[in-house]
Enzyme design. Structure first.
Site, short mmCIF file in Angstrom:
data_model
loop_
_atom_site.label_atom_id
_atom_site.label_comp_id
_atom_site.label_asym_id
_atom_site.label_seq_id
_atom_site.Cartn_x
_atom_site.Cartn_y
_atom_site.Cartn_z
CE LYS A 87 -3.61 2.71 2.50
NZ LYS A 87 -4.50 2.69 3.34
CD GLU A 128 9.27 -6.24 6.97
OE1 GLU A 128 8.98 -5.23 6.71
OE2 GLU A 128 8.96 -6.60 8.01
N GLY A 142 -4.58 -1.51 4.71
CA GLY A 142 -3.84 -2.67 4.26
C GLY A 142 -4.55 -4.00 4.49
NE ARG A 143 -6.48 -3.99 10.87
CZ ARG A 143 -5.80 -2.59 10.98
NH1 ARG A 143 -4.59 -2.59 10.43
NH2 ARG A 143 -6.34 -1.83 11.89
CD GLU A 184 -1.94 -4.69 11.44
OE1 GLU A 184 -0.65 -4.72 11.61
OE2 GLU A 184 -2.38 -4.46 10.45
CG HIS A 240 -4.74 -36.51 15.70
ND1 HIS A 240 -4.80 -37.43 16.11
CD2 HIS A 240 -5.69 -36.18 14.79
CE1 HIS A 240 -5.99 -38.27 15.44
NE2 HIS A 240 -6.43 -37.31 14.50
CE LYS A 290 6.08 -1.07 10.36
NZ LYS A 290 5.06 -0.56 9.55
O1 F6P Z 1 2.00 -4.27 9.88
C1 F6P Z 1 1.76 -2.98 9.46
C2 F6P Z 1 1.35 -2.92 8.20
O2 F6P Z 1 1.03 -1.54 7.97
C3 F6P Z 1 0.01 -3.58 7.90
O3 F6P Z 1 -1.00 -2.98 8.47
C4 F6P Z 1 0.05 -3.45 6.49
O4 F6P Z 1 -0.67 -4.85 6.06
C5 F6P Z 1 1.61 -4.20 6.37
O5 F6P Z 1 2.19 -3.24 7.18
C6 F6P Z 1 2.11 -3.89 4.96
O6 F6P Z 1 1.88 -2.70 4.67
P1 F6P Z 1 2.28 -2.21 3.01
O7 F6P Z 1 1.23 -2.64 2.43
O8 F6P Z 1 2.16 -0.60 2.86
O9 F6P Z 1 3.70 -2.68 2.50
#
Ligand code: F6P
Length: 532
Positions: free
Chosen positions: A210, A216, A272-273, A358, A389, A500
């Site tokens: 987003k 990462e 995002g979620r 979250e 199990h 972070k």
């Molecule tokens: O973990 C925090 C967060 O902002 C989530 O809410 C989101 O889904 C994720 O990081 C990834 O963010 P982005 O889509 O901006 O890379």
């Protein structure tokens, strides 16, 4: 949004529920079934292709009425209408929360603003259609003119979990010649071992983020760019047919070198979620086709309409939400489990962990005060029968209260009658055993099953794209209702920021010494002096 002054634990309903909770130990679910002969019929709702049986819960009709009274005393209706109207209900980020607009039909849009939004969503989803069809038909080619056989979606959190869940869940409809891979963790072993198995000529990377700032994701994308360079000798510009960006931040994607026509955008008001319904879902559309992707949206829309219009005591998300509140706030449950009896829904608990924890892992009210009651529970789970199990021992004989959602599809085209009957028989056997319990045989106290363990059962007719969409939207709205009743903001995620920041400071050699606590400093030094 004009909300009334509200704190859940200052309502009349809350006080009544506290009193009822004292009494609840005197009754068992089995007793409730004896005294209410129509309990199973009465405590069941159906919407589209999903049935919710909530009769196996530790709630009398009095408790249910008070839970509904709690809803009446809350601001739920105001919050719900404000969300669908596009008000900035995510107050700490001053943002609207409009993932439901991604699945709205033109007839759902009444105001000029809603119509404009509907047009924007259509343009963005048309782009998803166009690109996914080109890839599916073999018309999208890599730098050497070959069609795409492998998609690698690089993204994390909401930019990974929803698409991954949907692609796995809807594997029945997957394109036979295109494999979808998901890379989320910055753990290099993931991307390096995945790429090592692929042919770069026929591989397409979707960089899903987003913000297009996530550490990462950007590091994994850089590794992918390097891979194309090493394997095919492509400069980053030459490797562009192998990259698509899915983002709400066009500028960052452009600066990253993604050609404008390969940036599939979505709006800032999609959290995002909650983003699998947007262009973040490109991998889903590539896998199952745009028509089925649209069915998924249609299923979610059906749940949206139900949530907006059904009376609260017949409203599936509201019912599931208030039951969760009963266990969390009145019976002191610390966690809740989701157990799909469908291996293709293995990732549902992980997906719901982000959605629920979250969203509702908060301790500040909408007014900025500390909450004086528990909020979101710890959510966990695993598929049945595997879980039977592993951790079912604790569910049957442990000391903790863990309300469970059992989920299954009545029909499964990928299975056969024999397997499927055994699978569903196991699910019903477990939920019944957990509720009914069994006395211990003489001198064998360890064989005592207390019973009285509550659960919901959700049955889909089949794991179709439509039912899948409705199921995910059901949980989205359940989480929304709980957040509203707890008077918290379910749409920000400030809790993830500090970690972070510390990681970045620690990785920055200049800061790593001064500000670190002694334990972290020692561990960091250990890593430094032992890394090869
Ligand atoms: O973990 C925090 C967060 O902002 C989530 O809410 C989101 O889904 C994720 O990081 C990834 O963010 P982005 O889509 O901006 O890379």
């Amino acid at each position: 949004m004009k909300s009334k002054q509200y704190s859940p634990n200052e309502t009349v309903a809350w006080r009544n529920l506290e009193a009822l909770a004292q009494d609840s130990t005197k009754t068992t679910i089995a007793d409730l079934f004896k005294s209410e002969t129509d309990r199973a019929e009465k405590m069941s709702v159906e919407i589209g292709g999903i049935v919710l049986d909530f009769s196996k819960n530790l709630v009398s009709q009095d408790v249910l009425s008070e839970l509904m009274a709690l809803v009446d005393e809350s601001n739920l209706e105001t919050h719900r209408d404000a969300m669908f109207a596009g008000e900035s209900i995510n107050s700490t980020e001053d943002r609207a929360v409009l993932h439901a607009a991604l699945r709205a039909e033109p007839e759902d849009a009444n105001t000029p603003q809603e119509k404009e939004r509907n047009r924007l969503v259509k343009t963005q989803l048309d782009h998803v259609r166009e690109v996914s069809e080109k890839i599916r038909s073999g018309g999208w080619q890599g730098s050497t003119g070959k069609s795409i056989t492998d998609i690698v979606n690089i993204g994390i959190g909401g930019s990974d979990l929803g698409p991954k869940l949907a692609c796995n869940g809807l594997a029945e409809f997957a394109h036979p010649d295109i494999d979808i891979h998901f890379i989320s963790n910055v753990d290099g072993a993931e991307i390096l071992t995945t790429l090592a198995k692929l042919n770069p000529e026929t591989t397409l990377i979707t960089v899903a983020s987003k913000t297009f700032t996530t550490q990462e994701t950007l590091l994994n994308a850089k590794t992918a760019i390097n891979w194309f360079e090493t394997k095919l000798g492509l400069s980053s510009a030459q490797s562009s047919p192998h990259f698509i960006a899915l983002t709400a931040n066009r500028d960052n994607a452009v600066s990253y070198g993604i050609p404008e026509s390969q940036i599939l955008e979505f709006a800032e008001w999609v959290g995002g979620r909650y983003s699998l319904w947007s262009s973040i879902g490109l991998s889903i559309a590539i896998s199952i086709g745009f028509e089925r992707f649209s069915d998924m949206l249609a299923g979610a829309r059906e749940m949206d309409l139900h949530f907006r219009t059904a009376p609260i005591d017949q409203n599936m998300p509201v019912i599931m939400a208030v039951l969760g509140i009963w266990y969390t706030n009145f019976l002191n449950a610390q966690s809740s489990a989701v157990i799909p009896y469908c291996e293709r829904l293995l990732l549902l608990p992980s997906y719901l962990q982000q959605l629920d924890m979250e969203s509702n892992g908060k301790s500040t009210t909408l007014e900025g005060e500390p909450v004086s009651y528990n909020t979101g529970p710890i959510l966990w789970g695993q598929t049945g029968t595997n879980g039977q199990h592993a951790f079912f021992q604790l569910l049957h004989q442990g000391t903790r209260l863990v309300p469970i959602d059992f989920i299954a599809a009545v029909n499964d085209n990928l299975s056969n009658k024999e397997h499927h009957r055994v699978l569903l028989g196991n699910m019903l056997g477990q939920s019944s055993a957990l509720m009914m319990g069994q006395p211990a045989p003489k001198n064998q106290p360890y064989r005592f099953y207390e019973g009285n363990k509550p659960s919901n059962t959700l049955l889909m007719n089949s794991l179709s794209a439509k039912n899948f969409g409705a199921l995910v939207a059901l949980y989205e709205h359940k989480v929304f209702v709980q957040g509203s009743l707890w008077n918290i903001n379910s749409f920000d995620q400030w809790g993830v920021e500090l970690g972070k920041k510390m990681a970045n400071e620690l990785l920055d050699a200049e800061h790593s010494d001064g500000n670190l606590d002694p334990s972290t400093k020692r561990l960091f030094n250990h890593i430094d002096s032992n890394s090869l």
